[in-house]
Design an enzyme around this catalytic site. Sequence first.
Site, PDB file in Angstrom:
ATOM      1  N   GLU A 155      -5.462  -3.515   4.838  1.00 21.80           N
ATOM      2  CA  GLU A 155      -4.424  -3.389   6.201  1.00 21.80           C
ATOM      3  C   GLU A 155      -5.210  -4.136   7.393  1.00 21.80           C
ATOM      4  OE1 GLU A 155      -1.642  -2.853   6.365  1.00 21.80           O
ATOM      5  OE2 GLU A 155      -1.181  -1.750   4.485  1.00 21.80           O
TER       6      GLU A 155
ATOM      7  N   GLN B  46      -2.130 -10.309  10.401  1.00 20.48           N
ATOM      8  CA  GLN B  46      -1.841 -11.662  11.128  1.00 20.48           C
ATOM      9  C   GLN B  46      -2.597 -12.598  10.053  1.00 20.48           C
ATOM     10  OE1 GLN B  46      -0.619 -12.438  14.525  1.00 20.48           O
ATOM     11  NE2 GLN B  46       0.233 -10.779  13.450  1.00 20.48           N
TER      12      GLN B  46
ATOM     13  N   ARG C  70      -2.446  -2.007  -4.133  1.00 23.98           N
ATOM     14  CA  ARG C  70      -1.344  -0.913  -4.696  1.00 23.98           C
ATOM     15  C   ARG C  70      -1.761  -0.299  -5.907  1.00 23.98           C
ATOM     16  NH1 ARG C  70       4.070  -4.556  -3.578  1.00 23.98           N
ATOM     17  NH2 ARG C  70       4.071  -4.478  -1.330  1.00 23.98           N
TER      18      ARG C  70
ATOM     19  N   CYS D 279      19.860  -8.972  -1.959  1.00 24.88           N
ATOM     20  CA  CYS D 279      19.190  -8.014  -0.972  1.00 24.88           C
ATOM     21  C   CYS D 279      19.991  -6.505  -1.297  1.00 24.88           C
ATOM     22  CB  CYS D 279      19.334  -8.303   0.387  1.00 24.88           C
ATOM     23  SG  CYS D 279      18.920  -7.045   1.516  1.00 24.88           S
TER      24      CYS D 279
ATOM     25  N   GLY E  93     -10.847 -15.824   9.188  1.00 25.09           N
ATOM     26  CA  GLY E  93     -10.424 -15.743  10.626  1.00 25.09           C
ATOM     27  C   GLY E  93     -10.223 -14.358  11.450  1.00 25.09           C
TER      28      GLY E  93
ATOM     29  N   TYR F  98       0.555   0.279  14.135  1.00 27.38           N
ATOM     30  CA  TYR F  98       0.896  -0.233  12.771  1.00 27.38           C
ATOM     31  C   TYR F  98      -0.060   0.355  11.628  1.00 27.38           C
ATOM     32  CZ  TYR F  98       0.937  -2.585   8.700  1.00 27.38           C
ATOM     33  OH  TYR F  98       1.017  -2.948   7.382  1.00 27.38           O
TER      34      TYR F  98
END
Length: 393
Positions: free
Chosen positions: A48, A53, A36, A213, A92, A131
């Site tokens: 990204e 995952q 960021r 929230c 992974g 995405y």
Amino acid sequence: MDVPADDLLRSAPLRRKLARSILTWFDGAARDLPWRRTRDLYCIWVSEIMLQQTQVATVVGYYERFLAAFPDVRTLAAADEARVLRLWEGLGYYRRARQLHAAAKQVVAEHGGEFPRSYEAVRALPGIGRYTAGAILSIGLDQRLPILEANTIRVLSRLIALRDDPRSTQSQLTLWSVAEAILPAERCGAFNQALMELGSEICTPREPQCATCPVAVCCAARAQGLTKEIPLAAKKTEYTDLTETAVVVRRGNKFLVRQCQPGERWAGLWDFPRFASAAVADESWLTSAREHLASWLGVQIEPIAHLTTTRHGVTRYRITLQVLDARYVSGKVADDLAPPSLRWVTLAELAEVPLCVTGRKITGLLAEKKTKQKSPVQKKPARTKVKRAQPTR
DNA sequence: AACTCGGGGCA
DNA sequence: TGCCCAGAGTT
């Protein structure tokens, strides 16, 4: 579809209010994450891909090491695949690393080393789906592109009280359209990140923190008391148990390692020779291991001892790995990179070889064993170069 | 529209 | 051991 979803899709004032609430909250609550701190498309891209995952906390260290080694697209494109994989080791889904590497070469070849700025061109790169393309371009360039991933699926499902399985094609269509509809005209990148942050920090899978929230007032699941039921739980994975044997073949101070081939798991990474075997480490296990290595790799071995048993999971498999310590006896092993790609390497050399996690674990055991065995008298001339292994968690 | 890709962390 | 994770690519 439920009424609140229609409201969100139809009412522009409601959408603006929602966006404002989320952005204001995010301005005060955003975590300080390494990716960021930049608007460099390459850096955002790397983050990204790593985050696919994979949890944020896991990625941070990898991201910093990777960018220190490959600060720009050209550096990455020019790198050896082994180095790329070595820096990915433990993260992974190694195909991501190979595709990232291939895509970097493509960016150099087709876009002059400049990361593309059009959605279609980005989407055409290997490893980048809807995405990731939307995330990179909205975060890096504030292009008005929606995103949909684990966190926002949960947030949006609750927001519109989605009763169906959010993974179904139908639901995905709905969720993408909601994600697009609520996306404001400005600060799209911040908004997309805010939605993910909300899902990660507030709208959590279990016990969402609705009290804090910023959009609780327009949450349909909240209004209907369905936050526990939405999103619908995924059906649990059915695991398949496997037992395999890995053999540590010693020849002097070298060990035999093999590169996993395309189509095998851990393609591109190296491992100690490994094969499916019976569940128990008994007499017949030793015999079959000896026979297997002879017929498979043409190497005759003499078993020394059962080194260890370790368990690990790979996607839907639960693997029990029996590790056999053995001595090389005879047999010609081509010491080159042609398939099946066998190499004799020292412990020091293994520090630079990309290994699968169990391979790295075995290497650690071997190093430990070597240190313990080393008597004060058998001192070898000190090595001038000490290679530092990447810390494994 | 499912399924696979063949991962790893954490309670 | 079960659940989760800033998905992509195939069939």
